[in-house]
Every structure is written in C-alpha cells, then in structure tokens.
Design an enzyme around this catalytic site. Structure first.
Site, PDB file in Angstrom:
ATOM      1  CB  SER A  44      -0.960   0.002   1.188  1.00  0.00           C
ATOM      2  OG  SER A  44      -0.263  -0.149   2.413  1.00  0.00           O
ATOM      3  CD  GLU A  45       0.407   3.904   2.587  1.00  0.00           C
ATOM      4  OE1 GLU A  45      -0.595   4.630   2.574  1.00  0.00           O
ATOM      5  OE2 GLU A  45       0.507   2.900   3.313  1.00  0.00           O
ATOM      6  CB  THR A  46       7.387   2.063  -0.998  1.00  0.00           C
ATOM      7  OG1 THR A  46       6.964   0.728  -1.302  1.00  0.00           O
ATOM      8  CG2 THR A  46       8.903   2.085  -0.915  1.00  0.00           C
ATOM      9  CG  PHE A  64       6.347   7.549  -3.515  1.00  0.00           C
ATOM     10  CD1 PHE A  64       6.076   8.187  -4.713  1.00  0.00           C
ATOM     11  CD2 PHE A  64       7.438   7.972  -2.763  1.00  0.00           C
ATOM     12  CE1 PHE A  64       6.874   9.235  -5.165  1.00  0.00           C
ATOM     13  CE2 PHE A  64       8.240   9.013  -3.201  1.00  0.00           C
ATOM     14  CZ  PHE A  64       7.960   9.658  -4.398  1.00  0.00           C
ATOM     15  CG  HIS A  75       1.488   1.466   7.399  1.00  0.00           C
ATOM     16  ND1 HIS A  75       1.040   1.913   6.174  1.00  0.00           N
ATOM     17  CD2 HIS A  75       2.277   0.378   7.146  1.00  0.00           C
ATOM     18  CE1 HIS A  75       1.529   1.131   5.217  1.00  0.00           C
ATOM     19  NE2 HIS A  75       2.283   0.198   5.776  1.00  0.00           N
TER      20      HIS A  75
END
Length: 287
Positions: A44-46, A64, A75
């Site tokens: 979902s994100e990096t 991102f 998170h």
C-alpha cells in the site's frame, strides 16, 4: 549503485498480522524511480528514508502509494522511524524523534513496546457534501440510514470518515470492486463495551488503475478518528482500535490523549536486504 531495504510489519499483533511496509534507505533516486519501485513492491505504501532538510528533524521521509506521493501517512511514519532507529539513528532530543515529511514535522515517541506519532492537523474537516455522500453510499452499497455521521478526515490522504451503527455493520460492508476516479473512504463502528477493542476500522481507496483496495491498517485515518471521537465525546481516554479483520489480519492501534492525539502500534522488521538501483547491467540484451 545500491540501496538498502527493509520490510516492516506495522500495527501488528504478532508477526504477519499488521500492514507491511517497504522502507528504502541509503540512496535518493529520482521521483519517477521512487514511484516505479513502489509499484514493484506492490504494497500500500513505500517510504524512502532520507537526510533531513529541516534542522529540527531527525530524518526525512518521502511516502508513496501505488498511484502517487503523499504528504503524510501513519503506518509509513511508524515504519520509517523503526527502520531509522534500526540503522543506528539517534534522536537530537532524548525520548522524542521528529520526522520531516510533506506535511511538516511529526513528533514520534516510544510508548512501552510501541512507537506512537502525534496526529497532524487536518487539511480538510467538516461535513461532507451531498454529491460525495451519494457516491460513498453507492460505493459502499449501504443504505443512508446506516450512517450515524460522516465528515472529512483529510490529514494528507483525502479520507472521508463514515461512522456506522456498529462494528458488525462495518465488517458486513461489501463495497464495489472497481471505481472511476479517486476516492478514500474510512469506516468506523463501535464494538460492544468491555471487549479487547473499542472500535472497528476499515479503509478503502482507489489505486489509480480502477480498483478499489482495502488497506490492512491505516495510521492516518486512525489519527483523524481519534480527534473525531474526542471532539464528539465518544472517547475520553485511551482505547484500542482493530483494523484488518475483514482481510484476516489483526491490526491493533493504540490511541492515547496526552497533550496530543497519539497513535501507536508495534513495529517489527520481517526482512531486509540490498537493492540494485542501476539495473541496466541486469537487463537481458535483445538478440
């Protein structure tokens, strides 16, 4: 040229139960490469962990999603802090870590065996317009009578918060699978008093390719909910929220009201390694 990466389980209640996050450190690729790497990780994100540019910060984070960069997300904030400390980071001020991100400076503290961030201010608050509400009801496939209250909960991601009559109703929602355009919906419903958790949370967002995706655990929306519950008198002291239940996860979010709305969770490094950033030598030549 290489970079380090770590896969962090954030808001977990035991390994592999929270929201996985990729944290990349040791290099600063250009924005297009950061976005491409995020899509490749397919989480979902990096987060890209970078030196701070603000003298009041300990480190800087660029966050991102699969579709775009965010000024803030919850998170990734806890996961980036965990990775920074694991790499030997030491805060400028004992007991207080400061993250620099697109939304400004975010304080983080150690809270027992957890990390917790101070909820940032909302960028957009207040009631939701009728047209947006009609879209939300259609996307969630619920009746308007199920909605107790709805409000903007935008603190970076553009969440619209929708409170239903119970945790059971939240878990029963079966939304559409595809949607045109961008939408970010957060659901909240109360559990019966006296249980392990007080509130059930779900978040749904469009991925930029037409799919509606459910996030396992979402710190930014939980931060907005903490303020919502406090302001309306629905929560007056610490509580635990659950998220990811509908996905078979056991996300746990620990909320405390202590001079700020503190959003806490456990973090754990699950895997780490080295990433090559110059892949031209690895690309097979065409015959």
């Amino acid at each position: 040229m290489t970079a380090r990466f770590a896969l962090i389980d954030v808001f977990h209640d035991g390994a592999f139960t929270g929201n996985p996050l990729a944290v990349v450190s040791g290099a600063e690729p250009d924005t297009a490469t950061m976005q491409a790497m995020t899509r490749w990780f397919n989480l979902s994100e990096t987060v890209f962990l970078l030196p701070p540019t603000d003298p009041g910060a300990d480190y800087r984070a660029r966050i991102f999603t699969l579709a775009h960069e965010l000024p803030f997300a919850g998170h990734p904030t806890l996961g980036a802090c965990h990775a920074w400390a694991a790499l030997g980071g030491r805060p400028r001020e004992t007991g207080r870590i400061v993250q620099e991100c697109g939304a400004g400076l975010v304080p983080i503290r150690q809270d027992q065996d957890r990390l917790a961030f101070a909820a940032p201010r909302l960028l957009r608050a207040g009631p939701v317009d009728d047209a947006t509400m009609r879209e939300i009801v259609a996307v969630l496939r619920i009746s308007p009578e199920q909605i107790v209250e709805a409000r903007w909960c935008d603190n970076g991601p553009g969440w619209v918060g929708v409170m239903l009559r119970s945790a059971e109703e939240v878990l029963a929602v079966e939304p559409v699978r595809r949607i045109e355009g961008r939408i970010d919906i957060g659901l909240v419903g109360a559990h019966p008093p006296g249980g392990e958790v007080a509130w059930e949370i779900r978040t749904l967002f469009s991925d930029g390719a037409g799919a509606l995706v459910e996030d396992p655990v979402t710190g930014s929306f939980n931060a907005a909910v903490a303020g919502w519950l406090r302001e309306t008198g629905r929560a007056t002291g610490p509580y635990i929220a659950a998220q990811g239940t509908a996905l078979g996860r056991r996300g746990r979010i620990f909320v405390a009201y202590d001079g700020a709305d503190w959003i806490g969770g456990r973090t754990l490094t699950v895997a780490e390694g080295i990433l090559p950033l110059d892949l031209s030598a690895l690309t097979p030549r065409q015959p």
